[in-house]
Design an enzyme around this catalytic site. Structure first.
Site, PDB file in Angstrom:
ATOM      1  N   SER A   1       0.643  -1.212  -0.010  1.00 54.10           N
ATOM      2  CA  SER A   1       0.188   0.096   0.050  1.00 54.10           C
ATOM      3  C   SER A   1       0.980   1.252  -0.100  1.00 54.10           C
ATOM      4  CB  SER A   1      -0.785  -0.058   1.277  1.00 54.10           C
ATOM      5  OG  SER A   1      -1.507   1.186   1.513  1.00 54.10           O
TER       6      SER A   1
ATOM      7  N   TYR B   1      -3.591  -0.202   9.984  1.00 56.86           N
ATOM      8  CA  TYR B   1      -3.107  -0.716   8.557  1.00 56.86           C
ATOM      9  C   TYR B   1      -1.771  -0.313   8.159  1.00 56.86           C
ATOM     10  CZ  TYR B   1      -4.323  -0.740   3.541  1.00 56.86           C
ATOM     11  OH  TYR B   1      -4.683  -0.965   2.099  1.00 56.86           O
TER      12      TYR B   1
END
Ligand code: GCO
Length: 261
Positions: free
Chosen positions: A145, A158
């Protein structure tokens, strides 16, 4: 040259492939010739997804299981290998996000994000590689990500998971490259999916921020990921190991510019 990226005769298992980026990458692999095994956790979503794959001419084998449950992971990986055939490509895409400021985050919420986004890829790879090692061949692709490299308010759990996933990818490469198994990652930028819908739609200020922050001046379309997925699944990447390929429209290349420029 085209045979370098031909996946005919190869079998790809993609987790979290009932929608969004997972489905887009799976479709890209299928269009390059791969046979698809898709994972999800929601029967209704899986049924809809299988219909979509098949309406586009792709035959898929579908399995419902939680990638954080090692017993289920082992059972399903072994079932695929025994009843369908060797898994040549594993795409660890399944992931969740919980947008909560760290100071307010419940430890169980934090643990769940780490479990799905970092422990899940470990468990899937551990059990798939058990079969790849004797064959001395395989491809593992973890989905990272922007949060692998950057922090952002409210996505600390996250980011911790996706940062760890980069180092897990490098560790997989370190231990498994000797068996001709290439372990790499794809780092998507900001893409127009259901996961980003809450921060993209209905005039959310983040929408304009991302368009301005991304040199390409747009949100990614899930189909933008297919090329990197096919490359890292193909013979074309047989000497690529431990790398993260960022498909981000240039976000990580720049500090950005003032909104009114
Ligand atoms: C967020 C977004 C990001 C993107 C993606 C960026 O809340 O910042 O959801 O996490 O989904 O991971 O690469």
């Amino acid at each position: 040259m085209s045979s370098l990226f031909d996946l005919s005769g190869k079998r790809a298992l993609v987790t979290g492939a009932t929608h969004g980026l997972g489905m887009a990458m799976a479709k890209g692999l299928a269009e390059a010739g791969a046979e698809l095994i898709i994972n999800g956790t929601t029967p209704s979503r899986m049924e809809k997804a299988v219909g979509e794959y098949e309406s586009e001419g792709h035959t898929v084998h579908s399995f419902i299981f939680d990638v954080t449950n090692e017993h289920k992971v082992r059972e399903h990986v072994d079932k695929v290998e025994k009843e369908i055939g060797p898994i040549d490509i594993l795409v660890n895409n399944a992931g969740i996000i919980k947008r909560v400021p760290l100071k307010d985050m419940d430890v169980e919420e934090y643990r769940r994000v780490i479990d799905v986004d970092l422990v899940g890829p470990f468990l899937m790879a551990k059990h798939v590689v058990r079969h790849m090692i004797p064959r001395k061949e395989g491809k593992i692709i973890n989905i990272c990500s922007m949060m692998t490299e950057l922090g952002r308010d409210t996505v600390g759990a996250y980011a911790a998971a996706k940062g760890g996933l980069k180092m897990l990818t490098k560790s997989m490469a370190t231990e498994w490259a000797r068996y001709n198994i290439q372990s790499n990652a794809i780092g998507p930028g900001y893409f127009a999916t259901s996961q980003t819908e809450p921060i993209r739609k209905d005039g959310h200020p983040f929408n304009e921020f991302i368009i301005n922050r991304t040199p390409a001046g747009r949100w990614g379309d899930p189909s933008d990921l297919a090329g990197a997925a096919v490359f890292l699944s193909s013979k074309g990447s047989n000497f690529v190991n431990g790398q993260v390929i960022y498909v981000d429209g240039g976000i990580l290349a720049t500090i950005g510019k003032p909104a009114n420029e």
